[in-house]
Design a protein around this motif. Sequence first.
Motif, PDB file in Angstrom:
ATOM      1  N   TYR A 321       0.872  -1.145   0.223  1.00 19.67           N
ATOM      2  CA  TYR A 321      -0.136  -0.039  -0.084  1.00 19.67           C
ATOM      3  C   TYR A 321       0.847   1.206  -0.012  1.00 19.67           C
ATOM      4  O   TYR A 321       0.617   2.292  -0.573  1.00 19.67           O
ATOM      5  CB  TYR A 321      -0.890  -0.069   1.207  1.00 19.67           C
ATOM      6  CG  TYR A 321      -1.988  -0.940   1.161  1.00 19.67           C
ATOM      7  CD1 TYR A 321      -2.769  -1.374   0.382  1.00 19.67           C
ATOM      8  CD2 TYR A 321      -1.844  -1.905   2.643  1.00 19.67           C
ATOM      9  CE1 TYR A 321      -3.776  -2.422   0.700  1.00 19.67           C
ATOM     10  CE2 TYR A 321      -2.997  -3.059   2.717  1.00 19.67           C
ATOM     11  CZ  TYR A 321      -3.619  -3.015   1.681  1.00 19.67           C
ATOM     12  OH  TYR A 321      -4.623  -4.188   1.777  1.00 19.67           O
ATOM     13  N   ALA A 353      -1.733   1.282  -6.676  1.00 23.28           N
ATOM     14  CA  ALA A 353      -0.447   1.189  -5.844  1.00 23.28           C
ATOM     15  C   ALA A 353       0.852   1.083  -6.779  1.00 23.28           C
ATOM     16  O   ALA A 353       1.890   1.601  -6.480  1.00 23.28           O
ATOM     17  CB  ALA A 353      -0.725  -0.096  -5.064  1.00 23.28           C
ATOM     18  N   LYS A 418      -4.285   5.321   1.060  1.00 20.31           N
ATOM     19  CA  LYS A 418      -3.513   4.369   2.034  1.00 20.31           C
ATOM     20  C   LYS A 418      -4.201   4.041   3.257  1.00 20.31           C
ATOM     21  O   LYS A 418      -4.295   5.038   4.081  1.00 20.31           O
ATOM     22  CB  LYS A 418      -2.055   5.200   2.292  1.00 20.31           C
ATOM     23  CG  LYS A 418      -1.085   5.215   1.420  1.00 20.31           C
ATOM     24  CD  LYS A 418       0.132   5.792   2.054  1.00 20.31           C
ATOM     25  CE  LYS A 418       0.888   6.656   1.168  1.00 20.31           C
ATOM     26  NZ  LYS A 418       1.908   7.453   1.782  1.00 20.31           N
ATOM     27  N   THR A 424      -3.583  -2.066   8.810  1.00 23.42           N
ATOM     28  CA  THR A 424      -3.145  -3.011   7.772  1.00 23.42           C
ATOM     29  C   THR A 424      -2.859  -4.317   8.576  1.00 23.42           C
ATOM     30  O   THR A 424      -2.971  -5.401   8.568  1.00 23.42           O
ATOM     31  CB  THR A 424      -2.178  -2.726   6.772  1.00 23.42           C
ATOM     32  OG1 THR A 424      -2.144  -1.442   6.539  1.00 23.42           O
ATOM     33  CG2 THR A 424      -1.869  -3.808   5.880  1.00 23.42           C
TER      34      THR A 424
END
Length: 489
Positions: A321, A353, A418, A424
Amino acid sequence: MSFEELGLTPDLLRAVVDAGYTTPTPIQQKAIPVVASGRDVLGCAQTGTGKTASFSLPMIDKLAAGRARARMPRSLVLEPTRELATQVEAAFEVYGKYHRLSTALLIGGERFADQERKLDRGVDVLIATPGRMLDLFERGKILLSDVRILVIDEADRMLDMGFIPDVERIVGLLPKNRQTLFFSATMPPEIRRLADAFLNEPAEISVAPPASPAKTVEQFLVAISPDDKRAALRSLIASEDVKNALIFCNRKRDVDILQRSLSRHGFDAAALHGDMAQSKRTETLERFKNSEIRLLVCSDVAARGLDIQGLSHVFNFDVPYHPEDYVHRIGRTGRAGREGRAFTLAAPDEGKAVAAIQSLIGREIPITAVPEIDTAELDFTGKERRRGGSTSRRAAAQERLLRPARGEPRREKTERAKPSREKTEREERPRREPRDRDAAVAVFPARDTRRQPAERRPAAAASGGEPRVVGFGDDLPAFLARPLKLARA
Ligand code: AMP
């Protein structure tokens, strides 16, 4: 400039020679004299630049005189991850081999009792992750009033991972009369604010980030459907001369799934991510470094800054990312002048990305085919095909991967999209769906509809006509398009 000219003592010079270093890196040339002079440092540098030696060498010199008292460390190094903390401890061992300094590592996942025993014996250099450090402080096992040197390493990672409140608390517990060395790969406003709060008239030192990967890394991009990624990876591993490889996934859950899949297919693969017990992480990493495991499937946080010698390949199973993570990931190979190869598997929804990465590194990553995987089965939507004109399919794939979504400047859009690293890694967010269906269709290659079962074909193709049902876009399930047969009364 030589290490001698930096004013290092003979014992440190011997250790540096033993480590095989001949010339100080730019950050070492700039930082070592400043740290030695006792001044605070605001350093903008990444891992891989020789940053660790730039603070640890002069620290060892400064700490050489004096002794630590029980539970009262004389210096503190804060690191965002356990692996980085472990690596920094190992660096202190290497550079301090001709000194009698004691180091201790406080990281989560290790037994409190062992760590407490070390603290009781007196520690010159305490290397810690913020959470475990506070745990031990709150249990009354550490006194911080003797800390004279504080290092905050990878501050932007600390921010990403949500550690800044812990760091602020820790700094509040330290004596005001101390030297602070603050390092961050980037300097966003939040990091600047922290630096202003923690540092006293610092010397600002900046070295160019490795925005371009080493020239010794050959890079390739594979445009592929998500469903074909595992087969493509297996094919690449089989066809490439893979001595050892890191395989990066964006999410921890996918790390485990992919590792199991590779093992099922007979590959020698292990997993490394932040949810694993520390003992297992350490053991896995050791086995990988000792070439007992050939493939290590990992997440960014677990593998960040890892210094593994002689890595032949990096595979990005997911496009990262954060574009900088691409540089970090592939920078694990091609080190010390050795050749390395890096393959990135990009699915249709990862085009943005890829565009952000190519914009950061300032070049296009060549698209390559995968043996036995029919990437030609990838097709584009009718809309794109019309626009593509006479361009070859592969060139069109490259073009689509490069182009940001319509109507938005490339950079801003990527950055806004992002997810934070903390999310994440920690929350295992579901994969983001493109917000704008049209943009997704226009930018990315899609799977060839001819291979899909009739029920999932676009409505017009499935029914033979042009039915449109509001709300279903082009993906009208076939059964909804069938004419109704009503029984007569
Ligand atoms: P770091 O940025 O501190 O993680 O260091 C990255 C790698 O560079 C490590 O493998 C260090 O051992 C190595 N290194 C650090 N300083 C030097 C130097 N002056 N010459 C050669 N290698 C170095």
